[in-house]
Design a protein around this motif. Sequence first.
Motif, PDB file in Angstrom:
ATOM      1  N   PHE A   1       0.836  -1.196   0.000  1.00 27.79           N
ATOM      2  CA  PHE A   1       0.000   0.000   0.000  1.00 27.79           C
ATOM      3  C   PHE A   1       0.877   1.254   0.000  1.00 27.79           C
ATOM      4  CE2 PHE A   1      -3.259  -2.926   1.205  1.00 27.79           C
ATOM      5  CZ  PHE A   1      -4.467  -2.323   0.875  1.00 27.79           C
ATOM      6  N   ASP A   2       0.501   2.213  -0.825  1.00 31.24           N
ATOM      7  CA  ASP A   2       1.076   3.556  -0.746  1.00 31.24           C
ATOM      8  C   ASP A   2       0.262   4.328   0.280  1.00 31.24           C
ATOM      9  OD1 ASP A   2       3.000   3.140  -2.765  1.00 31.24           O
ATOM     10  OD2 ASP A   2       1.507   3.521  -4.327  1.00 31.24           O
ATOM     11  N   CYS A   3       0.912   4.741   1.350  1.00 33.74           N
ATOM     12  CA  CYS A   3       0.214   5.359   2.473  1.00 33.74           C
ATOM     13  C   CYS A   3       0.551   6.844   2.557  1.00 33.74           C
ATOM     14  CB  CYS A   3       0.589   4.666   3.777  1.00 33.74           C
ATOM     15  SG  CYS A   3       0.171   2.900   3.815  1.00 33.74           S
ATOM     16  N   GLU A   4      -0.476   7.661   2.567  1.00 24.87           N
ATOM     17  CA  GLU A   4      -0.317   9.118   2.590  1.00 24.87           C
ATOM     18  C   GLU A   4      -1.069   9.691   3.782  1.00 24.87           C
ATOM     19  OE1 GLU A   4      -1.347  12.997  -0.272  1.00 24.87           O
ATOM     20  OE2 GLU A   4      -1.884  10.961  -0.903  1.00 24.87           O
ATOM     21  N   THR A   5      -0.359  10.426   4.624  1.00 25.81           N
ATOM     22  CA  THR A   5      -0.991  11.112   5.749  1.00 25.81           C
ATOM     23  C   THR A   5      -1.345  12.534   5.320  1.00 25.81           C
ATOM     24  OG1 THR A   5       0.172   9.804   7.404  1.00 25.81           O
ATOM     25  CG2 THR A   5      -0.700  11.922   8.112  1.00 25.81           C
ATOM     26  N   ILE A   6      -2.602  12.898   5.522  1.00 27.73           N
ATOM     27  CA  ILE A   6      -3.105  14.208   5.105  1.00 27.73           C
ATOM     28  C   ILE A   6      -3.643  14.902   6.350  1.00 27.73           C
ATOM     29  CG2 ILE A   6      -4.748  15.435   3.635  1.00 27.73           C
ATOM     30  CD1 ILE A   6      -4.795  12.802   1.911  1.00 27.73           C
ATOM     31  N   GLU A   7      -2.950  15.956   6.797  1.00 24.99           N
ATOM     32  CA  GLU A   7      -3.397  16.709   7.962  1.00 24.99           C
ATOM     33  C   GLU A   7      -4.184  17.934   7.529  1.00 24.99           C
ATOM     34  OE1 GLU A   7      -0.035  17.549  10.427  1.00 24.99           O
ATOM     35  OE2 GLU A   7      -0.028  15.534  11.292  1.00 24.99           O
ATOM     36  N   SER A   8      -5.160  18.301   8.354  1.00 29.95           N
ATOM     37  CA  SER A   8      -6.007  19.437   8.007  1.00 29.95           C
ATOM     38  C   SER A   8      -6.546  20.051   9.283  1.00 29.95           C
ATOM     39  CB  SER A   8      -7.162  18.986   7.104  1.00 29.95           C
ATOM     40  OG  SER A   8      -7.956  20.080   6.690  1.00 29.95           O
ATOM     41  N   GLY A   9      -6.975  21.308   9.183  1.00 29.30           N
ATOM     42  CA  GLY A   9      -7.593  21.980  10.312  1.00 29.30           C
ATOM     43  C   GLY A   9      -6.640  22.887  11.051  1.00 29.30           C
TER      44      GLY A   9
END
Length: 385
Positions: A37-45
Amino acid sequence: MSATLQLTEALISRRSVTPDDGGCQALLIERLAPLGFDCETIESGPADFRVTNLWAVRRGQGSGKSGGKLLMFAGHTDVVPTGPLAQWQSDPFVPTHRDGKLYGRGAADMKTSIAAMVVAIEEFVAAHGERCGSIALLITSDEEGPSVDGTVKVCELLKQRGERIDYCIVGEPTSVDTLGDMIKNGRRGTLSGKLTVHGVQGHIAYPHLADNPIHRVAPALAALTTVEWDRGNRYFPATSWQVSNIHGGTGATNVIPGQVVIDFNFRFSTESTPDALKSRLHAVLDAHGLRYDLAWTLGGEPFLTPIGALSEAMGDAILAETGVRTELSTTGGTSDGRFISKICPQVVEFGPLNASIHKIDENVEVASLDPLKNIYRRTLEGLLL
């Protein structure tokens, strides 16, 4: 101890009260990355309410009926606050077994589902390798909170990228009496209003010198309770309008209030639109000659997945694993399915029993964990092989 139970306990032990993820998604990445799996962490807020999102995808070659399609699992690692700790029989973040049940905050909503998804994927990939279609996970830490920096943000990003998602299973706890008895294939929309009706404050002994807004609005409220907003359809019950709060008065018994504030909500079907509901409600208020202000909040539009490949594959998986013939339903509150349905044509929700969600001593039947995992795996087999 089964792999599903081990992972469920590991997730429960991480304190992830919304919007905190508590390290849950890092644990998932440790399990998914070795599978390709290609894993991407996306932070927001904002900094004081930072949300963590995980987008993980494994591109498969696909063959046969899968046609290289992509099935996405979706869920949330955040949980609601525990409430009074003294009322829990055990620490809500220490997985505890009693009478065949696993206790802990998030046990039912929805760390068990996430664990079952991951282990199902591990077994599926080990058995079928590159012969299957593509699999993805969208995991957020902002489902129990405002839901403005979580799944909705990732869906917007995926849409910008042109990502095609064919099927989505959201792991919300949907079962009622026994595992597998209900799948959610849609949810009603939610539209709230804050109505302020204006009058003239005055002494209660001199009503002719005042204008009581509570008296003014009462006939309008009575009329609104009799409106047939729609009749629903095959999948949805009729739209419901309900008052939740009324605030009026100064606290004194001899003062006519100058205004009354009323909170209300529509839970609406696909037979109605937000604009049509607003227009019809304004017409009733205007017909009663009220002086008012009204602020609207659209919490989510309804979504619906008609009977099709996804619901049939999951129904077959449930029947094969449990012997239960499932029921399709659109009851209950909102979920992140409302955002995913904008980019995915087939979205269903399925998970463990929902009787203890958000409660003190939240729990899940230990015996249901591996059957849940097997249902997810069987659904993968039914759609991606």
